[in-house]
Motif scaffolding. Structure first.
Motif, PDB file in Angstrom:
ATOM      1  N   VAL A  67       0.862  -1.098  -0.189  1.00 36.95           N
ATOM      2  CA  VAL A  67      -0.158  -0.028   0.067  1.00 36.95           C
ATOM      3  C   VAL A  67       0.922   1.366  -0.181  1.00 36.95           C
ATOM      4  O   VAL A  67       1.621   1.548   0.828  1.00 36.95           O
ATOM      5  N   ALA A  68       0.889   1.938  -1.236  1.00 34.45           N
ATOM      6  CA  ALA A  68       1.856   2.942  -1.542  1.00 34.45           C
ATOM      7  C   ALA A  68       1.638   4.322  -0.420  1.00 34.45           C
ATOM      8  O   ALA A  68       0.539   4.381   0.007  1.00 34.45           O
ATOM      9  N   GLY A  69       2.384   5.170  -0.854  1.00 37.12           N
ATOM     10  CA  GLY A  69       2.372   6.513  -0.078  1.00 37.12           C
ATOM     11  C   GLY A  69       1.237   7.303  -0.930  1.00 37.12           C
ATOM     12  O   GLY A  69       0.832   6.862  -2.065  1.00 37.12           O
ATOM     13  N   GLY A  70       1.064   8.618  -0.380  1.00 36.30           N
ATOM     14  CA  GLY A  70       0.079   9.252  -1.241  1.00 36.30           C
ATOM     15  C   GLY A  70      -0.674  10.531  -0.289  1.00 36.30           C
ATOM     16  O   GLY A  70      -0.222  10.938   0.565  1.00 36.30           O
ATOM     17  N   PRO A  71      -1.938  11.050  -0.640  1.00 41.99           N
ATOM     18  CA  PRO A  71      -2.591  11.925   0.065  1.00 41.99           C
ATOM     19  C   PRO A  71      -2.893  11.572   1.447  1.00 41.99           C
ATOM     20  O   PRO A  71      -2.896  10.293   1.785  1.00 41.99           O
ATOM     21  N   ASP A  72      -3.346  12.595   2.369  1.00 38.69           N
ATOM     22  CA  ASP A  72      -3.852  12.315   3.649  1.00 38.69           C
ATOM     23  C   ASP A  72      -5.278  11.352   3.529  1.00 38.69           C
ATOM     24  O   ASP A  72      -6.032  11.649   2.472  1.00 38.69           O
ATOM     25  N   PRO A 110       0.711 -11.348   2.707  1.00 39.68           N
ATOM     26  CA  PRO A 110       1.592 -10.320   3.231  1.00 39.68           C
ATOM     27  C   PRO A 110       1.336  -9.071   2.635  1.00 39.68           C
ATOM     28  O   PRO A 110       1.239  -8.601   1.577  1.00 39.68           O
ATOM     29  N   VAL A 111       1.463  -7.966   3.700  1.00 38.37           N
ATOM     30  CA  VAL A 111       1.290  -6.655   3.438  1.00 38.37           C
ATOM     31  C   VAL A 111       2.327  -5.668   3.810  1.00 38.37           C
ATOM     32  O   VAL A 111       2.818  -5.911   5.029  1.00 38.37           O
ATOM     33  N   LEU A 112       2.840  -4.767   3.057  1.00 37.70           N
ATOM     34  CA  LEU A 112       3.585  -3.903   3.515  1.00 37.70           C
ATOM     35  C   LEU A 112       3.151  -2.354   3.202  1.00 37.70           C
ATOM     36  O   LEU A 112       2.706  -2.006   2.165  1.00 37.70           O
ATOM     37  N   GLY A 113       2.751  -1.541   4.329  1.00 33.77           N
ATOM     38  CA  GLY A 113       2.336  -0.158   4.017  1.00 33.77           C
ATOM     39  C   GLY A 113       3.385   0.755   3.926  1.00 33.77           C
ATOM     40  O   GLY A 113       4.382   0.482   5.223  1.00 33.77           O
ATOM     41  N   ILE A 114       3.403   1.728   3.400  1.00 41.06           N
ATOM     42  CA  ILE A 114       4.359   2.808   3.276  1.00 41.06           C
ATOM     43  C   ILE A 114       3.958   4.132   3.292  1.00 41.06           C
ATOM     44  O   ILE A 114       3.010   4.536   2.546  1.00 41.06           O
ATOM     45  N   CYS A 115       4.633   4.834   4.110  1.00 45.08           N
ATOM     46  CA  CYS A 115       3.955   6.212   4.439  1.00 45.08           C
ATOM     47  C   CYS A 115       2.435   6.315   4.862  1.00 45.08           C
ATOM     48  O   CYS A 115       1.739   5.825   5.791  1.00 45.08           O
ATOM     49  N   ARG A 116       1.782   6.685   3.577  1.00 45.59           N
ATOM     50  CA  ARG A 116       0.170   6.608   3.808  1.00 45.59           C
ATOM     51  C   ARG A 116      -0.247   5.229   3.966  1.00 45.59           C
ATOM     52  O   ARG A 116      -1.421   5.208   4.623  1.00 45.59           O
ATOM     53  N   GLY A 117       0.404   4.297   3.279  1.00 40.31           N
ATOM     54  CA  GLY A 117      -0.003   2.922   3.463  1.00 40.31           C
ATOM     55  C   GLY A 117      -0.053   2.369   4.862  1.00 40.31           C
ATOM     56  O   GLY A 117      -0.779   1.838   5.532  1.00 40.31           O
ATOM     57  N   LEU A 204       2.146  -8.512   8.396  1.00 44.52           N
ATOM     58  CA  LEU A 204       1.952  -7.257   8.011  1.00 44.52           C
ATOM     59  C   LEU A 204       2.857  -6.186   8.871  1.00 44.52           C
ATOM     60  O   LEU A 204       3.031  -6.348  10.006  1.00 44.52           O
ATOM     61  N   LEU A 205       3.176  -5.401   7.870  1.00 44.33           N
ATOM     62  CA  LEU A 205       4.387  -4.260   8.305  1.00 44.33           C
ATOM     63  C   LEU A 205       3.996  -3.059   7.804  1.00 44.33           C
ATOM     64  O   LEU A 205       3.614  -3.025   6.737  1.00 44.33           O
ATOM     65  N   GLY A 206       4.091  -1.882   8.669  1.00 43.87           N
ATOM     66  CA  GLY A 206       3.912  -0.745   8.055  1.00 43.87           C
ATOM     67  C   GLY A 206       5.132   0.449   8.462  1.00 43.87           C
ATOM     68  O   GLY A 206       5.613   0.087   9.635  1.00 43.87           O
ATOM     69  N   VAL A 207       5.675   1.050   7.544  1.00 42.33           N
ATOM     70  CA  VAL A 207       6.672   1.857   7.835  1.00 42.33           C
ATOM     71  C   VAL A 207       6.391   3.250   7.366  1.00 42.33           C
ATOM     72  O   VAL A 207       5.774   3.631   6.391  1.00 42.33           O
ATOM     73  N   GLN A 208       6.715   4.231   8.331  1.00 42.35           N
ATOM     74  CA  GLN A 208       6.229   5.729   8.009  1.00 42.35           C
ATOM     75  C   GLN A 208       7.080   6.348   6.877  1.00 42.35           C
ATOM     76  O   GLN A 208       6.750   7.444   6.518  1.00 42.35           O
ATOM     77  N   TRP A 209       8.325   5.760   6.762  1.00 46.23           N
ATOM     78  CA  TRP A 209       9.204   6.344   5.633  1.00 46.23           C
ATOM     79  C   TRP A 209       8.910   5.896   4.463  1.00 46.23           C
ATOM     80  O   TRP A 209       8.291   5.161   4.176  1.00 46.23           O
ATOM     81  N   HIS A 210      10.118   6.212   3.394  1.00 45.64           N
ATOM     82  CA  HIS A 210       9.777   5.800   2.285  1.00 45.64           C
ATOM     83  C   HIS A 210      11.152   5.124   1.415  1.00 45.64           C
ATOM     84  O   HIS A 210      12.129   5.542   0.986  1.00 45.64           O
ATOM     85  N   PRO A 211      11.198   3.840   1.822  1.00 37.90           N
ATOM     86  CA  PRO A 211      12.281   2.869   1.522  1.00 37.90           C
ATOM     87  C   PRO A 211      12.458   2.951  -0.114  1.00 37.90           C
ATOM     88  O   PRO A 211      13.600   2.578  -0.445  1.00 37.90           O
ATOM     89  N   GLU A 212      11.475   3.405  -0.901  1.00 35.90           N
ATOM     90  CA  GLU A 212      11.635   3.149  -2.337  1.00 35.90           C
ATOM     91  C   GLU A 212      12.515   4.536  -2.871  1.00 35.90           C
ATOM     92  O   GLU A 212      12.975   4.484  -3.958  1.00 35.90           O
ATOM     93  N   MET A 213      12.781   5.317  -1.804  1.00 35.84           N
ATOM     94  CA  MET A 213      13.515   6.644  -2.209  1.00 35.84           C
ATOM     95  C   MET A 213      15.085   6.319  -1.554  1.00 35.84           C
ATOM     96  O   MET A 213      15.857   7.267  -1.689  1.00 35.84           O
ATOM     97  N   GLY A 214      15.205   5.069  -0.957  1.00 34.56           N
ATOM     98  CA  GLY A 214      16.722   4.898  -0.743  1.00 34.56           C
ATOM     99  C   GLY A 214      17.193   3.757  -1.403  1.00 34.56           C
ATOM    100  O   GLY A 214      16.660   3.093  -2.136  1.00 34.56           O
ATOM    101  N   GLU A 215      18.319   3.119  -0.603  1.00 32.98           N
ATOM    102  CA  GLU A 215      19.030   2.005  -1.186  1.00 32.98           C
ATOM    103  C   GLU A 215      18.847   0.884  -0.400  1.00 32.98           C
ATOM    104  O   GLU A 215      19.298  -0.288  -0.688  1.00 32.98           O
ATOM    105  N   ASP A 216      18.292   1.087   0.742  1.00 32.57           N
ATOM    106  CA  ASP A 216      18.263  -0.223   1.584  1.00 32.57           C
ATOM    107  C   ASP A 216      16.936  -1.103   1.132  1.00 32.57           C
ATOM    108  O   ASP A 216      15.840  -0.615   1.033  1.00 32.57           O
ATOM    109  N   LEU A 217      17.382  -2.206   0.814  1.00 31.40           N
ATOM    110  CA  LEU A 217      16.371  -3.322   0.322  1.00 31.40           C
ATOM    111  C   LEU A 217      15.743  -4.148   1.381  1.00 31.40           C
ATOM    112  O   LEU A 217      14.889  -4.886   1.126  1.00 31.40           O
TER     113      LEU A 217
END
Length: 228
Positions: A67-72, A110-117, A204-217
């Protein structure tokens, strides 16, 4: 891994998108998301907003969900009044992604939520959000960075055991945790930076940051491993 798992990634739905000579409604996703899935060993499959009743059929074809980042998130989704600095709602996307989350939890995908996600995972499980906090996006349209510290004994700490400086851009955060969610990383100011469900309730894991903008996989590789 002999076959790459199919990872669905939710998308934006935007009016007035421009490319070439065109200005039309478009399904959008920053390339960092599919590239992160690909670099981590998965096949990326884009999931544009659709009718919520079709979410279960979509999830049935997936090995994992991002579940990707995006609007509020619309504050009505967690029973709150809209505050002045909360952005405009995206009702179709909210409804679709909440249905995807429900379907994935029911199916054990399995679910990964990123920022808004991550925020939406919290709302899907009955939690609430802080509608504005300062210090987590310093310049509009520019990703910043700050350290996050894992909580020992959590799934996230098993994936990333050390304190890590992460790419960040958000102004909302988890407030009351959703049912069963465990905080698994914090920022220096106490903001919850990762949440997860206990292993017995699925992956199920959610992270508030944006791993897609970094190098850590490592976070995405953990999803790929779970999806395999």
């Amino acid at each position: 891994m002999t076959e790459r798992p199919l990872i669905g990634v939710s998308t934006y739905l935007e009016s007035g998108a421009r490319w070439g000579v065109w200005e039309l409604e478009a399904v959008l996703l920053p390339t960092g998301y599919p590239r992160l899935v690909q670099r981590a060993g998965g096949l990326a499959f884009l999931l544009p907003p659709d009718a919520p009743e079709r979410a279960a059929a979509a999830v049935a074809r997936l090995d994992g969900l991002v579940v990707a980042g995006g609007p509020d998130v619309d504050p009505a989704r967690y029973g709150a009044e809209r505050e002045p600095r909360t952005g405009p709602p995206s009702p179709q996307r909210d409804a679709w992604e909440l249905a995807l989350i429900d379907a994935a939890l029911a199916a054990g995908v399995p679910v990964l939520g990123i920022c808004r996600g991550m925020q939406l995972l919290n709302v899907a499980l009955g939690g609430t959000l802080v509608q504005h906090l300062d210090g987590h996006r310093e310049v509009v349209g520019v990703f910043g960075g700050h350290p996050v510290k894992p909580v020992p004994g959590t799934r996230y700490a098993g994936i990333v055991p050390e304190e890590l400086t992460v790419p960040t851009y958000h102004h909302q955060a988890v407030d009351r945790l959703g049912a069963g969610l465990v905080p698994s990383a914090y920022a220096e100011d106490g903001t919850v930076e990762a949440v997860e469900l206990p292993a017995e309730r699925g992956w199920l894991l959610g992270v508030q940051w944006h791993p897609e903008m970094g190098e850590d996989l490592r976070v995405m590789r953990a999803l790929i491993t779970a999806a395999s």
